[in-house]
Motif scaffolding. Structure first.
Motif, PDB file in Angstrom:
ATOM      1  N   GLN A   1     -15.424  19.501  23.768  1.00 30.04           N
ATOM      2  CA  GLN A   1     -14.864  19.874  25.067  1.00 30.04           C
ATOM      3  C   GLN A   1     -13.357  19.646  25.084  1.00 30.04           C
ATOM      4  O   GLN A   1     -12.600  20.485  25.587  1.00 30.04           O
ATOM      5  N   ALA A   2     -12.924  18.518  24.552  1.00 32.36           N
ATOM      6  CA  ALA A   2     -11.494  18.211  24.514  1.00 32.36           C
ATOM      7  C   ALA A   2     -10.740  19.237  23.678  1.00 32.36           C
ATOM      8  O   ALA A   2      -9.654  19.691  24.065  1.00 32.36           O
ATOM      9  N   ALA A   3     -11.308  19.621  22.539  1.00 35.52           N
ATOM     10  CA  ALA A   3     -10.653  20.602  21.672  1.00 35.52           C
ATOM     11  C   ALA A   3     -10.515  21.950  22.373  1.00 35.52           C
ATOM     12  O   ALA A   3      -9.442  22.578  22.340  1.00 35.52           O
ATOM     13  N   ILE A   4     -11.569  22.386  23.024  1.00 32.63           N
ATOM     14  CA  ILE A   4     -11.519  23.681  23.706  1.00 32.63           C
ATOM     15  C   ILE A   4     -10.583  23.627  24.906  1.00 32.63           C
ATOM     16  O   ILE A   4      -9.795  24.550  25.139  1.00 32.63           O
ATOM     17  N   LEU A   5     -10.606  22.535  25.660  1.00 32.02           N
ATOM     18  CA  LEU A   5      -9.696  22.408  26.793  1.00 32.02           C
ATOM     19  C   LEU A   5      -8.245  22.432  26.328  1.00 32.02           C
ATOM     20  O   LEU A   5      -7.387  23.079  26.950  1.00 32.02           O
ATOM     21  N   ARG A   6      -7.945  21.760  25.225  1.00 32.27           N
ATOM     22  CA  ARG A   6      -6.580  21.776  24.687  1.00 32.27           C
ATOM     23  C   ARG A   6      -6.160  23.187  24.306  1.00 32.27           C
ATOM     24  O   ARG A   6      -5.035  23.617  24.579  1.00 32.27           O
TER      25      ARG A   6
ATOM     26  N   SER B   1      -3.621  14.347  29.049  1.00 27.01           N
ATOM     27  CA  SER B   1      -4.151  13.024  28.682  1.00 27.01           C
ATOM     28  C   SER B   1      -4.783  13.060  27.299  1.00 27.01           C
ATOM     29  O   SER B   1      -4.593  12.146  26.496  1.00 27.01           O
ATOM     30  N   VAL B   2      -5.523  14.129  27.009  1.00 28.56           N
ATOM     31  CA  VAL B   2      -6.154  14.281  25.692  1.00 28.56           C
ATOM     32  C   VAL B   2      -5.082  14.383  24.621  1.00 28.56           C
ATOM     33  O   VAL B   2      -5.174  13.739  23.568  1.00 28.56           O
ATOM     34  N   GLU B   3      -4.054  15.167  24.880  1.00 23.84           N
ATOM     35  CA  GLU B   3      -2.968  15.336  23.912  1.00 23.84           C
ATOM     36  C   GLU B   3      -2.273  14.003  23.638  1.00 23.84           C
ATOM     37  O   GLU B   3      -1.987  13.673  22.484  1.00 23.84           O
ATOM     38  N   ASP B   4      -2.007  13.234  24.673  1.00 23.24           N
ATOM     39  CA  ASP B   4      -1.388  11.917  24.492  1.00 23.24           C
ATOM     40  C   ASP B   4      -2.261  11.026  23.618  1.00 23.24           C
ATOM     41  O   ASP B   4      -1.773  10.347  22.717  1.00 23.24           O
ATOM     42  N   ARG B   5      -3.558  11.037  23.884  1.00 20.85           N
ATOM     43  CA  ARG B   5      -4.481  10.216  23.097  1.00 20.85           C
ATOM     44  C   ARG B   5      -4.562  10.710  21.655  1.00 20.85           C
ATOM     45  O   ARG B   5      -4.664   9.900  20.731  1.00 20.85           O
ATOM     46  N   ALA B   6      -4.510  12.005  21.469  1.00 17.02           N
ATOM     47  CA  ALA B   6      -4.545  12.557  20.114  1.00 17.02           C
ATOM     48  C   ALA B   6      -3.317  12.117  19.329  1.00 17.02           C
ATOM     49  O   ALA B   6      -3.422  11.743  18.156  1.00 17.02           O
ATOM     50  N   GLN B   7      -2.162  12.146  19.980  1.00 18.20           N
ATOM     51  CA  GLN B   7      -0.937  11.716  19.306  1.00 18.20           C
ATOM     52  C   GLN B   7      -0.996  10.228  18.953  1.00 18.20           C
ATOM     53  O   GLN B   7      -0.588   9.826  17.861  1.00 18.20           O
ATOM     54  N   ARG B   8      -1.521   9.422  19.869  1.00 15.33           N
ATOM     55  CA  ARG B   8      -1.643   7.983  19.584  1.00 15.33           C
ATOM     56  C   ARG B   8      -2.643   7.735  18.455  1.00 15.33           C
ATOM     57  O   ARG B   8      -2.411   6.879  17.594  1.00 15.33           O
ATOM     58  N   ALA B   9      -3.736   8.480  18.436  1.00 17.43           N
ATOM     59  CA  ALA B   9      -4.736   8.331  17.371  1.00 17.43           C
ATOM     60  C   ALA B   9      -4.134   8.707  16.023  1.00 17.43           C
ATOM     61  O   ALA B   9      -4.355   8.025  15.016  1.00 17.43           O
ATOM     62  N   GLU B  10      -3.366   9.788  16.003  1.00 15.72           N
ATOM     63  CA  GLU B  10      -2.739  10.224  14.763  1.00 15.72           C
ATOM     64  C   GLU B  10      -1.701   9.206  14.293  1.00 15.72           C
ATOM     65  O   GLU B  10      -1.622   8.885  13.107  1.00 15.72           O
ATOM     66  N   GLN B  11      -0.935   8.657  15.219  1.00 18.19           N
ATOM     67  CA  GLN B  11       0.065   7.657  14.862  1.00 18.19           C
ATOM     68  C   GLN B  11      -0.603   6.388  14.342  1.00 18.19           C
ATOM     69  O   GLN B  11      -0.131   5.767  13.397  1.00 18.19           O
ATOM     70  N   SER B  12      -1.711   6.018  14.944  1.00 17.62           N
ATOM     71  CA  SER B  12      -2.463   4.847  14.502  1.00 17.62           C
ATOM     72  C   SER B  12      -2.943   5.024  13.061  1.00 17.62           C
ATOM     73  O   SER B  12      -2.851   4.105  12.242  1.00 17.62           O
ATOM     74  N   LEU B  13      -3.429   6.212  12.750  1.00 22.69           N
ATOM     75  CA  LEU B  13      -3.872   6.488  11.382  1.00 22.69           C
ATOM     76  C   LEU B  13      -2.689   6.459  10.423  1.00 22.69           C
ATOM     77  O   LEU B  13      -2.772   5.865   9.343  1.00 22.69           O
ATOM     78  N   ALA B  14      -1.583   7.071  10.822  1.00 26.60           N
ATOM     79  CA  ALA B  14      -0.386   7.080   9.971  1.00 26.60           C
ATOM     80  C   ALA B  14       0.109   5.654   9.721  1.00 26.60           C
ATOM     81  O   ALA B  14       0.481   5.304   8.594  1.00 26.60           O
ATOM     82  N   ASP B  15       0.082   4.830  10.757  1.00 35.18           N
ATOM     83  CA  ASP B  15       0.505   3.437  10.597  1.00 35.18           C
ATOM     84  C   ASP B  15      -0.431   2.677   9.658  1.00 35.18           C
ATOM     85  O   ASP B  15       0.018   1.885   8.834  1.00 35.18           O
TER      86      ASP B  15
END
Length: 163
Positions: free
Chosen positions: A54-59, A122-136
């Protein structure tokens, strides 16, 4: 049986049968990584009341207003019936709307509602934080190497499908 290259020495592994069982092959590792990342992503979305699809389609609807279900299905690599089911759930939740196209009655372009746009942010913000967490966690060099290798794999598999 003699092996070479990446498969040559498995004696350092705790279970030397892993290679024989295919448990360290790219496909197995990609599947395991996907399942782990998916569980983490679903947990990040839980309080929003959205599933990962749902989040992917909404984005996508928010990024590409006016797109249709078939377009969404192609972009996400799923079948149109599955995408339609997810779109219907988003419409029912008031996150997007489907309108008849005045130029083509067969088309029903999708548009986010204002609530849907807010949730997509909100989903986009969380996606960016998740990606940054993985990169870190991986470190910059390993992160770039991983993303580069995954892109190369996608390109390789796409080229094989075209043959």
């Amino acid at each position: 049986m003699t092996t070479s290259g990446a498969f040559a020495d498995r004696s350092r592994e705790p279970d030397s049968r892993r290679g024989e069982l295919g448990l360290d092959g790219v496909g197995f590792l990609l599947g395991a990584a996907h399942r782990a990342r998916r569980r983490q992503w679903e947990a990040r979305l839980a309080d929003l009341g959205l599933s990962a699809p749902q989040a992917a389609i909404l984005r996508l609807i928010t990024a590409e207003p006016g797109c249709g279900v078939r377009h969404l299905a192609r972009r996400l690599g799923t079948d149109p019936m599955n995408a339609q089911r997810i779109v219907e759930s988003l419409v029912a939740a008031g996150l997007c709307q489907s309108r008849r196209d005045p130029k083509d009655a067969r088309r029903r372009p999708l548009h986010p509602t204002s609530r849907g746009r807010g949730l997509a942010r909100s989903v986009e913000d969380r996606a960016q934080r998740a990606e940054q967490s993985l990169a870190d966690a991986l470190g910059e060099e390993r992160y770039r190497s991983l993303t580069g290798a995954l892109r190369a794999l996608i390109d390789h598999d796409a080229a094989i499908q075209e043959d």
